[in-house]
Design an enzyme around this catalytic site. Structure first.
Site, PDB file in Angstrom:
ATOM      1  N   HIS A   1      -7.892  -4.973  -0.902  1.00 34.14           N
ATOM      2  CA  HIS A   1      -6.631  -4.195  -0.425  1.00 34.14           C
ATOM      3  C   HIS A   1      -5.770  -5.700   0.476  1.00 34.14           C
ATOM      4  O   HIS A   1      -5.814  -4.778   1.861  1.00 34.14           O
ATOM      5  CB  HIS A   1      -6.817  -3.089   0.341  1.00 34.14           C
ATOM      6  CG  HIS A   1      -6.188  -2.225   0.267  1.00 34.14           C
ATOM      7  ND1 HIS A   1      -5.366  -1.331  -0.845  1.00 34.14           N
ATOM      8  CD2 HIS A   1      -5.364  -1.348   1.542  1.00 34.14           C
ATOM      9  CE1 HIS A   1      -4.078  -0.638  -0.303  1.00 34.14           C
ATOM     10  NE2 HIS A   1      -4.102  -0.968   1.146  1.00 34.14           N
TER      11      HIS A   1
ATOM     12  N   ASP B   1      -9.793  -3.827  -5.384  1.00 39.21           N
ATOM     13  CA  ASP B   1      -9.829  -2.741  -4.385  1.00 39.21           C
ATOM     14  C   ASP B   1     -10.210  -1.684  -3.691  1.00 39.21           C
ATOM     15  O   ASP B   1     -10.280  -0.699  -4.897  1.00 39.21           O
ATOM     16  CB  ASP B   1      -8.044  -2.826  -4.407  1.00 39.21           C
ATOM     17  CG  ASP B   1      -6.821  -2.516  -3.130  1.00 39.21           C
ATOM     18  OD1 ASP B   1      -8.121  -1.597  -3.242  1.00 39.21           O
ATOM     19  OD2 ASP B   1      -5.862  -2.442  -3.352  1.00 39.21           O
TER      20      ASP B   1
ATOM     21  N   SER C   1       0.892  -1.118  -0.349  1.00 36.16           N
ATOM     22  CA  SER C   1      -0.117   0.185  -0.057  1.00 36.16           C
ATOM     23  C   SER C   1       1.031   1.127   0.106  1.00 36.16           C
ATOM     24  O   SER C   1       1.594   1.734  -1.061  1.00 36.16           O
ATOM     25  CB  SER C   1      -0.712  -0.014   1.561  1.00 36.16           C
ATOM     26  OG  SER C   1      -1.846   1.010   0.754  1.00 36.16           O
TER      27      SER C   1
END
Length: 214
Positions: free
Chosen positions: A190, A159, A107
């Site tokens: 995610h 996501d 991320s």
């Protein structure tokens, strides 16, 4: 451990010849978060895991954002060069092979790893980017030479935080600059599902074999 500009953890390699994994955590995590992932990807590798310096309502990050999904690109650039300086100093101080450094990011950590590839192309041998977005939003990255870099990307088509088109844009930007990019999409969100972890481990094993043969 403090020093060299960042709070960080360093675990030396168990054997000579392996990679040094630069572990870059996601928002709200810290320098301990990805140690298990590093060990799973490359057992016995050296692990260098710093903590992001930006605080967003108490959550550790690598760079500022203006709101969800909108990055402060000037800060991305400044923080990327600061992180690159830390990596160079750490490699030199510990006698590590600068040609063996591979970033592993999730991320927000994957985003600054991607920025490092685009802004400091000689720093990394490669990168495993999980749930990454194109970090220089609204700006065309310079036409740097990434022909020596290998990149694995894991991205979820569902996501909600990092839309799949952002991952695909980043893959295109890296490929256009010569990087060898493997994008593994999955139907989830995610996250880092087992199939993607397995793919990344296979990729990293192949990268190590290519480095030794080269």
């Amino acid at each position: 451990m403090s020093g060299l500009g960042f709070e960080h953890v360093f675990h030396p390699a168990a054997a000579q010849g392996g990679p040094t994994l630069l572990l870059l955590h996601g928002t709200g995590a810290d320098e301990h978060d990805l140690l298990g992932l590093g060990r799973a990807l490359a057992p016995g590798a050296a692990l260098l895991s710093p903590r992001g310096k930006v605080s967003e309502n108490g959550a550790n990050r690598w760079f500022r954002r203006l709101r969800e999904g909108v990055f402060d690109v000037d800060d991305v650039i400044a923080r990327t060069h600061e992180l690159a300086g830390f990596v160079e100093e750490s490699v030199a101080a510990r006698g590590l092979d600068p040609a063996s450094v591979v970033a592993v990011g999730f991320s927000n950590g994957a985003n600054i790893a991607a920025a490092t590839l685009l802004l400091r192309p000689d720093l990394l041998r490669g990168a495993a980017l999980f749930a990454a977005a194109a970090p220089l939003q609204g700006r065309e990255p310079e036409r740097v030479d990434l022909s020596a870099a290998s990149v694995f990307m894991g991205a979820g088509t569902a996501d909600p935080i990092t839309p799949i088109d952002q991952a695909r844009l980043l893959a295109t930007q890296l490929t256009e600059r010569g990087a060898n990019v493997r994008l593994q999409e999955h139907p989830g969100g995610h996250a880092l599902p087992p199939a993607v972890l397995s793919g990344a481990k296979e990729w990293l094993t192949g990268l190590g074999a290519a480095t030794r043969s080269g």
